[in-house]
Design a protein around this motif. Structure first.
Motif, PDB file in Angstrom:
ATOM      1  N   LEU A 184     -26.185  16.101  87.016  1.00 44.28           N
ATOM      2  CA  LEU A 184     -26.535  14.738  86.316  1.00 44.28           C
ATOM      3  C   LEU A 184     -25.817  14.195  85.294  1.00 44.28           C
ATOM      4  CD1 LEU A 184     -30.503  15.876  86.389  1.00 44.28           C
ATOM      5  CD2 LEU A 184     -29.346  13.800  87.459  1.00 44.28           C
ATOM      6  N   GLY A 213     -23.610  10.880  84.821  1.00 43.44           N
ATOM      7  CA  GLY A 213     -23.582  10.315  83.463  1.00 43.44           C
ATOM      8  C   GLY A 213     -24.747  10.120  82.875  1.00 43.44           C
ATOM      9  N   THR A 214     -25.700  11.043  83.067  1.00 46.89           N
ATOM     10  CA  THR A 214     -26.859  10.612  82.378  1.00 46.89           C
ATOM     11  C   THR A 214     -26.797  11.460  80.855  1.00 46.89           C
ATOM     12  OG1 THR A 214     -27.851  12.954  82.804  1.00 46.89           O
ATOM     13  CG2 THR A 214     -28.097  10.881  84.394  1.00 46.89           C
ATOM     14  N   ASN A 215     -27.632  10.869  80.173  1.00 48.79           N
ATOM     15  CA  ASN A 215     -27.532  11.078  78.680  1.00 48.79           C
ATOM     16  C   ASN A 215     -27.769  12.751  78.612  1.00 48.79           C
ATOM     17  OD1 ASN A 215     -28.843  11.988  76.093  1.00 48.79           O
ATOM     18  ND2 ASN A 215     -28.576   9.896  75.560  1.00 48.79           N
ATOM     19  N   LEU A 243     -34.226  10.087  84.979  1.00 51.80           N
ATOM     20  CA  LEU A 243     -32.701  10.351  84.420  1.00 51.80           C
ATOM     21  C   LEU A 243     -31.739   9.996  85.398  1.00 51.80           C
ATOM     22  CD1 LEU A 243     -33.038  12.769  81.799  1.00 51.80           C
ATOM     23  CD2 LEU A 243     -32.684  10.533  81.502  1.00 51.80           C
ATOM     24  N   LEU A 278     -29.014  21.357  76.346  1.00 48.39           N
ATOM     25  CA  LEU A 278     -30.214  21.643  75.608  1.00 48.39           C
ATOM     26  C   LEU A 278     -31.579  22.237  76.686  1.00 48.39           C
ATOM     27  CD1 LEU A 278     -31.271  18.384  73.452  1.00 48.39           C
ATOM     28  CD2 LEU A 278     -30.182  20.371  72.849  1.00 48.39           C
ATOM     29  N   LEU A 326     -39.201  13.477  84.355  1.00 48.49           N
ATOM     30  CA  LEU A 326     -38.321  13.044  83.754  1.00 48.49           C
ATOM     31  C   LEU A 326     -36.960  13.082  84.119  1.00 48.49           C
ATOM     32  CD1 LEU A 326     -37.563  11.938  80.875  1.00 48.49           C
ATOM     33  CD2 LEU A 326     -37.405  14.056  80.071  1.00 48.49           C
ATOM     34  N   PHE A 327     -36.754  14.211  85.122  1.00 53.76           N
ATOM     35  CA  PHE A 327     -35.581  14.542  85.674  1.00 53.76           C
ATOM     36  C   PHE A 327     -34.984  13.439  86.634  1.00 53.76           C
ATOM     37  CE2 PHE A 327     -32.772  17.840  85.181  1.00 53.76           C
ATOM     38  CZ  PHE A 327     -33.054  18.924  85.082  1.00 53.76           C
ATOM     39  N   LEU A 333     -32.942  18.242  77.987  1.00 53.76           N
ATOM     40  CA  LEU A 333     -34.581  18.452  77.478  1.00 53.76           C
ATOM     41  C   LEU A 333     -35.448  18.424  78.879  1.00 53.76           C
ATOM     42  CD1 LEU A 333     -35.969  18.562  74.628  1.00 53.76           C
ATOM     43  CD2 LEU A 333     -36.087  16.184  74.842  1.00 53.76           C
ATOM     44  N   ALA A 334     -35.169  17.657  79.845  1.00 55.92           N
ATOM     45  CA  ALA A 334     -35.984  17.748  80.982  1.00 55.92           C
ATOM     46  C   ALA A 334     -35.976  18.861  81.496  1.00 55.92           C
ATOM     47  CB  ALA A 334     -35.494  16.383  81.646  1.00 55.92           C
ATOM     48  N   LEU A 335     -34.722  19.489  81.609  1.00 51.08           N
ATOM     49  CA  LEU A 335     -34.857  20.909  82.174  1.00 51.08           C
ATOM     50  C   LEU A 335     -35.427  21.893  81.425  1.00 51.08           C
ATOM     51  CD1 LEU A 335     -33.265  22.472  84.194  1.00 51.08           C
ATOM     52  CD2 LEU A 335     -31.149  22.730  82.792  1.00 51.08           C
ATOM     53  N   LEU A 379     -38.243  21.259  79.872  1.00 48.36           N
ATOM     54  CA  LEU A 379     -39.619  21.072  79.960  1.00 48.36           C
ATOM     55  C   LEU A 379     -39.916  21.608  81.462  1.00 48.36           C
ATOM     56  CD1 LEU A 379     -39.931  17.578  78.478  1.00 48.36           C
ATOM     57  CD2 LEU A 379     -41.120  19.739  77.711  1.00 48.36           C
ATOM     58  N   PHE A 380     -39.204  21.146  82.568  1.00 46.22           N
ATOM     59  CA  PHE A 380     -39.100  21.782  83.904  1.00 46.22           C
ATOM     60  C   PHE A 380     -39.230  23.214  83.891  1.00 46.22           C
ATOM     61  CE2 PHE A 380     -39.412  21.198  88.240  1.00 46.22           C
ATOM     62  CZ  PHE A 380     -38.200  21.883  88.764  1.00 46.22           C
ATOM     63  N   TYR A 429     -28.530  14.721  76.082  1.00 49.45           N
ATOM     64  CA  TYR A 429     -29.794  15.587  75.302  1.00 49.45           C
ATOM     65  C   TYR A 429     -31.112  15.089  76.239  1.00 49.45           C
ATOM     66  CZ  TYR A 429     -26.199  15.141  71.458  1.00 49.45           C
ATOM     67  OH  TYR A 429     -25.324  15.238  70.888  1.00 49.45           O
ATOM     68  N   ALA A 430     -31.213  14.096  76.556  1.00 50.23           N
ATOM     69  CA  ALA A 430     -32.519  13.894  77.530  1.00 50.23           C
ATOM     70  C   ALA A 430     -32.346  14.820  78.893  1.00 50.23           C
ATOM     71  CB  ALA A 430     -32.677  12.401  77.878  1.00 50.23           C
ATOM     72  N   THR A 431     -31.243  14.869  79.356  1.00 48.67           N
ATOM     73  CA  THR A 431     -31.238  15.729  80.574  1.00 48.67           C
ATOM     74  C   THR A 431     -31.671  17.046  80.238  1.00 48.67           C
ATOM     75  OG1 THR A 431     -29.693  14.185  81.396  1.00 48.67           O
ATOM     76  CG2 THR A 431     -30.168  16.001  82.952  1.00 48.67           C
TER      77      THR A 431
END
Lengths: 351, 306, 510
Positions: free
Chosen positions: B80, B85-87, A337, B36, A333-334, B93-95, B97-98, B89-91
């Protein structure tokens, strides 16, 4: 010095290239991790990318694993396209398993096989109920759906624990936290003899087609997308943001609940505290990597299923810890993005 | 009497990691960035902190390591989100999960290990007071430091120019940029400082609060800390109070079990999460109130020269 | 020679914003930069101010060539800019805002003292301790100017400063600017308003399509000659037939609406009527309740009682935007991207936002071919320059997108059309076309309501006028009986009232 320069038009190529690039980066990291652990990278990679597809039986296992990921991912795609950040699909999946399992426990060996239908419908209902809580709190109290849906995941897990340690515990189960095995009529039939593949996979494929038509060809789907892309335009057109909120949450809750019920009467055949393997969270990644597009989600669902199976194989055959799967998922996912930036920007060398 | 004193004491102690993490997130959000990834950061800091404490026997090294991990992950998030300029919220969240996955992976060898005991600090004199002594003055140093931190942040935001600049960046990065402030660097700095605090919170959990390592041991505290910043309307004093409140709710389950009330333990365990939902709902009910206090640019990306 | 620009060029993907521009400003000179929207004025100012770097050319400051890499450097040189959209933080006080705008090294109390001193000198009254969001637009502009003045500038750039001011406030501003110039500060005055430039400025550089088309002394030019330099031709004349109004199609009766949040303007005792076959123009500076009124009219805000708004006699206050459209009420908002259209969707898809469901969908599914045909019809009939119906809305220029939006609503066969800022940010050719279309619509019997900040435009196309100030509407007056001065006075809220409420309508938009 590398610089990012905005593109005049977003690059169509990169929209589909980016996930592949992200996968490549993840694989590169994987190779690094394998080497650091003293294992052969080639062997490690083959666990993840070759083993799961090398025989018809393995493919059937892949489809079995991919089913809940695809189903949940479809619902999440609708949510994210509408800018509703449902992060609690995990909890909705668990509630689907609870409701479905609850109905399944009512059946005995002489119940007609048609009981499967109420079981699945109960699963859908369970997921919807859990998602409806999120919708209600956002609609009536303006509460942030990210936090509410996430808190409800923990509540769902404790609810499952309570049922399985308490009222639903199998009296003949030697005090283990588990329900009794579900009666035969409740179990999903095997589609192909010799495999565990059941009706769940075809259901998922039908769902893919339906959701695609819904999102891209229906007026309701159009309204959802406008609501997510430009809320001011949605208001101007007279689209109800409240309707959109409830629609996508009930939809994703229903799909997640269906996935939970399917797993309960499919591969699991009973309820235990470990019903979920984190599908609700993995499906978030599936949705993004699949570009929030039903067709893409089939592919990314298959990919994520490969990560799961590969992780299990790597654990049993190479002694690598199962937690690797989580690392790869997060990395994917990282990387996605980061690569997505290339859709709107181009890299230039500047002095 | 003893029970109440001990309830207060455990509340303060349980609330500290929440407060630390939430204060860190407050700094992030004041500059306009939603983080997040807090849960993942806390887990990573917890496992690294535990490992450092185990190998060096030094709790302050563990806290330092936790802070470093939090800062590093925050910097990655910042790269990031701020530069690419990544989203947000999504980034984030990715962090998470990772971080959850990687911490489980790294922590495998540390499950079941025990740490040397790091005793609390009895404040001389005060800790001998009846009731107040055991309740308030026999805590680990970090508890007191957290309170000082909250007070320091109040002073920082209201009285200093740097605090004003941070608030300005959070309210309108475009205007701040037009005035010549390096918005992206300021946001990165805020992320890293806040991330360090979140890391300290994680290390506190695994080194002092429950000195052990178990996969996923933060149990959603990172998320609760996020909720806390919202319903404390981004004010450090309220964050502190809210954190202690939640610490108290978490403690309630043991209180009930100890007092013999017959409620299944799993239902009691749900309490902190349900409490979070209830408070969030009540606080968010008046959208105007939140909007007035919220840094206006939260969640929105910023590109200079756009 | 204070500032000289030599052969400045700057390109963006797809457009050359500045093409070999050279410009000179002396100390104490008020120099106008004239051009219509899209001529390249903003880009040029951003280059001078350091927010953007030129591709080629150089800047000479007080005789020495310089490279202005960022706004901080510009400030150090003594260049200050007053933006069109103010660079202020709403939740902070004016003094805190100004403090942030200055460099390090000064305490807040010192700043407050200096603010008072400067305000005195130039007659700029301002309340430094109040939070900015409580200030009127004119007051905010004064805060901006004071902020610039505290830095002791040698060059002050003003970007369209009067678009938010009443005619009387404009005069006050000019007094300040003349004093500044007399004190030795150079002023670059960006505008497209010919009469202001002729009244205020010593010299004028005219830009068109990124190039310099003339360097003139505005006092020696006529409006027609300046206009010719600006757009390359004489302004097209509009056909204006006398109105033949029919029945009342849109009526608002004594509408009262409390504010809906911190920054919104409450509406009080609003009444208006629009008849078939006439155009009612509502003048007024933005921020006096126009957005709130438009929200009520369009149906995006449904707090008004059902009967307060009537469409051909039917009470519609409780209906949503889609239902109002079915009954013939169409609306063109001022925000093209993000409200009238979805930027990333195609022109065909954007038709669906306001289309009739019976034509464009069947059994819940979208009829894509019908949408494409409808979009093509708009493109053809209104001369929209776009890559076809599948082109994304955001790929169109401002003028073309506005033509598409206007065309989409007109082809929807409205009985009542409400338009906000119909030609804002639109090039002169497209603006003339749009105004012509509105007149044609009115001749065909539609009732048209136009809300605009441009008095010239309203005088050109309206049959009757009203003025909006502080959430209230003036009585209606026939255009033939109205003058710019009178409307200007009314914009401050000072129209003839029935006695008691006169005192409230003071301080509207000073």
């Amino acid at each position: 010095m590398l610089r990012l320069e905005a593109r005049a038009e977003p690059s169509r190529w990169m929209v589909w290239l980016s996930p592949l690039l992200a996968l490549a980066i993840t694989v590169a990291f994987g190779v690094g991790i394998f080497l650091a652990m003293g294992k052969s990278p080639l062997l490690g990679l083959s666990m993840f990318f070759w083993e799961p597809i090398k025989s018809p039986y393995n493919l059937s296992e892949l489809a079995l694993k991919a089913t809940p990921l695809i189903l949940i991912g479809l619902g999440l795609a609708a949510c994210y396209r509408s800018n509703v950040w449902n992060i609690g699909a995990e909890g909705q999946y668990i509630l689907g398993a609870i409701f479905g399992g609850g109905v399944a426990l009512l059946a005995g060996d002489h119940t007609p096989h048609a009981i499967v239908l109420p079981v699945l419908l109960a699963g859908v209902l369970g997921g919807m109920v859990w998602a409806a809580l999120v919708a209600a709190l956002r609609d009536w109290f303006n509460a942030n759906e990210i936090l509410v849906s996430l808190m409800l995941v923990y509540v769902a897990q404790y609810l499952l624990d309570y049922l399985v340690y308490g009222p639903w515990k199998d009296p003949e189960g030697y005090n283990f936290p588990q329900t009794r095995m579900f009666a035969d009529p409740t179990l999903l039939g095997h589609l192909i003899d010799g495999t565990r593949l059941n009706w769940g996979f075809p259901i998922a494929l039908v769902a893919v087609a339906l959701v695609w038509v819904f999102l891209f060809r229906s007026v309701a789907g159009f309204r959802l997308q406008v609501g997510g892309l430009a809320p001011g335009a949605a208001r101007y057109a007279g689209y109800s943001s409240r309707k959109a909120l409830w629609t996508v949450l009930l939809m994703s809750g229903g799909f997640a609940g269906l996935a939970g019920a399917l797993d309960a009467i499919g591969p699991l055949q009973q309820l235990t505290p470990q019903v979920s393997q984190g599908y609700g969270f993995a499906a978030i990644i599936v949705a993004f990597v699949g570009r929030l597009n039903p067709v893409g989600i089939v592919l990314s669902g298959a990919l994520m299923a490969m990560f799961y199976i590969g992780g299990e194989l790597a654990q049993s055959r190479l002694g690598l810890p199962n937690a690797m799967t989580g690392v790869f998922q997060g990395l994917l996912l990282f990387a996605l993005l980061a690569c997505d930036t290339l859709i709107h920007h181009r890299i230039r060398l500047k002095r | 009497m003893d029970m109440t004193a001990s309830l207060i004491a455990t509340t303060l102690s349980a609330g500290t990691p929440l407060a630390l993490a939430s204060l860190g997130l407050l700094i992030n959000e004041k500059s306009g960035v939603v983080n997040l990834g807090a849960e993942g950061m806390m887990l990573m800091a917890a496992v690294v902190g535990f490992a450092v404490a185990l190998h060096t026997g030094n709790q302050w090294a563990a806290f330092g390591a936790g802070a470093a991990v939090g800062a590093l992950l925050a910097a990655a998030l910042g790269l990031l989100v701020i530069w690419l300029g990544t989203n947000q919220y999504a980034t984030g969240l990715a962090l998470t999960l990772f971080g959850a996955g990687l911490s489980a992976f790294l922590g495998i060898d540390y499950v079941g290990k025990t740490l040397p005991n790091f005793p609390p600090w009895d404040i001389p004199g005060l800790s001998q007071l009846p009731f107040f002594g055991p309740a308030l003055f026999r805590h680990h140093l970090m508890v007191y430091l957290t309170i000082l931190l909250a007070l320091g942040m109040i002073w920082f935001f209201d009285r200093t120019r740097a605090g004003l600049v941070l608030r300005a960046v959070g309210e309108s990065p475009e205007v701040a940029h037009a005035l010549g402030y390096p918005v992206r660097r300021i946001r990165l700095l805020a992320l890293v400082c806040g991330g360090a605090l979140v890391g300290v919170a994680g290390a506190y959990l695994s080194v002092i609060y429950t000195p052990l390592w178990v996969q996923g041991m933060t149990a959603g505290r990172g998320w609760i800390a996020l909720a806390l910043t919202t319903f404390a309307t981004w004010r450090p004093a309220r964050v502190l109070l809210g954190a202690y409140l939640f610490g108290g709710v978490t403690m309630l389950q043991f209180f009930f079990q100890g007092s013999g009330v017959q409620v299944p333990s799993q239902l009691l365990s749900m309490l902190p999460y349900i409490a979070t939902i209830v408070v969030l709902a009540l606080m968010s009910r008046n959208p105007l109130w939140i909007r007035v206090n919220m840094p206006a640019s939260i969640g929105k990306p910023f590109t200079p020269g756009g | 020679m204070r500032l000289a620009l030599e052969h400045i060029s700057k390109s963006y993907p797809g457009v050359k914003a500045n093409d070999d521009i050279s410009l000179q400003v002396e100390a104490g000179e008020i120099h106008a930069v004239l051009g219509e929207n899209g001529a390249g004025k903003s880009t040029l100012m951003k280059i001078i101010f350091g927010a953007v770097q030129p591709d080629s050319g150089r800047i000479v400051w007080n005789g020495a060539p310089v490279r202005i890499k960022n706004p901080g450097m510009a400030r150090d040189l003594g260049i200050a800019m007053v933006y069109q959209h103010f660079a202020l933080f709403d939740s902070l006080s004016a003094a805190e805002n100004i403090w942030l705008g200055l460099g390090q090294g000064m305490a807040l109390a010192d700043v407050e003292r200096r603010i008072d001193a400067v305000a005195q000198r130039y007659g700029l009254d301002c309340a430094p301790r109040r939070p900015v969001h409580t200030l009127s637009v004119g007051e905010r502009q004064r805060v901006e100017i004071i902020r610039c003045l505290l830095a002791d500038p040698k060059l002050l750039i003003l970007d369209e400063p009067t678009s938010v001011l009443t005619p009387q406030a404009v005069e006050k501003l000019f007094v300040v600017l003349r004093q500044l110039a007399a004190d030795g500060c150079s002023i670059l005055y960006i505008s497209h308003k010919l009469d202001e430039i002729r009244s205020l400025c010593h010299n004028c550089t005219v830009l068109r399509a990124g190039r310099v088309t003339g360097r003139v002394d505005p006092a020696k030019e006529t409006e027609a000659s300046l206009s010719r330099l600006m757009i390359g031709a004489d302004p097209p004349a509009l056909q204006h037939r006398p109105a033949q109004p029919g029945e009342v199609l849109l009526r608002v009766d004594d509408l009262n609406l409390p504010g809906d949040g911190e920054f919104s303007v409450p509406l009080q005792h609003l009444s208006l009527q629009v008849r078939a076959g006439e155009i009612l123009g509502i003048a007024g500076v933005s921020g006096n309740g126009q957005q709130e009124l438009l929200g009520v009219l369009s149906g995006e805000d449904r707090r008004a009682p059902a009967a307060a708004l009537q469409l051909a006699g039917e009470p519609v206050g409780a209906l949503g935007p889609a239902q109002r459209r079915w009954r013939g009420l169409h609306f063109i908002p001022e925000e093209r991207l993000g409200r009238a259209t979805v930027p990333v969707l195609s022109l065909a898809q954007n038709m669906l936002l306001t289309a009739r469901p019976s034509e464009t969908s069947s059994r819940g599914l979208i009829r894509r071919r019908v949408l494409g045909d409808q979009a093509q019809a708009v493109i053809a009939r209104f001369g929209v320059k776009a890559g076809g119906p599948q082109a994304a809305a955001r790929s169109l220029s401002g003028g073309n997108l506005q033509k598409y939006i206007v065309g989409r609503e007109i082809l929807g066969r409205p009985r009542v059309l409400i338009v906000a800022q119909p030609t804002w940010g639109v090039d002169v050719g497209a603006a003339a076309q749009i105004r012509g279309e509105l007149l044609a619509l009115r001749d065909a019997g539609c009732a048209v309501l136009v809300i605009s900040e441009e008095l010239d435009e309203l005088f050109e196309i309206s049959d009757r006028l009203q003025v909006m100030a502080r959430g209230r509407l003036s009585p209606s007056i026939a255009r033939a009986d109205a003058t710019v001065e009178q409307i200007g006075i009314w914009m401050s809220g000072l129209w003839p009232q029935d006695g008691a409420s006169r005192t409230e309508a003071t301080h509207a938009a000073a």
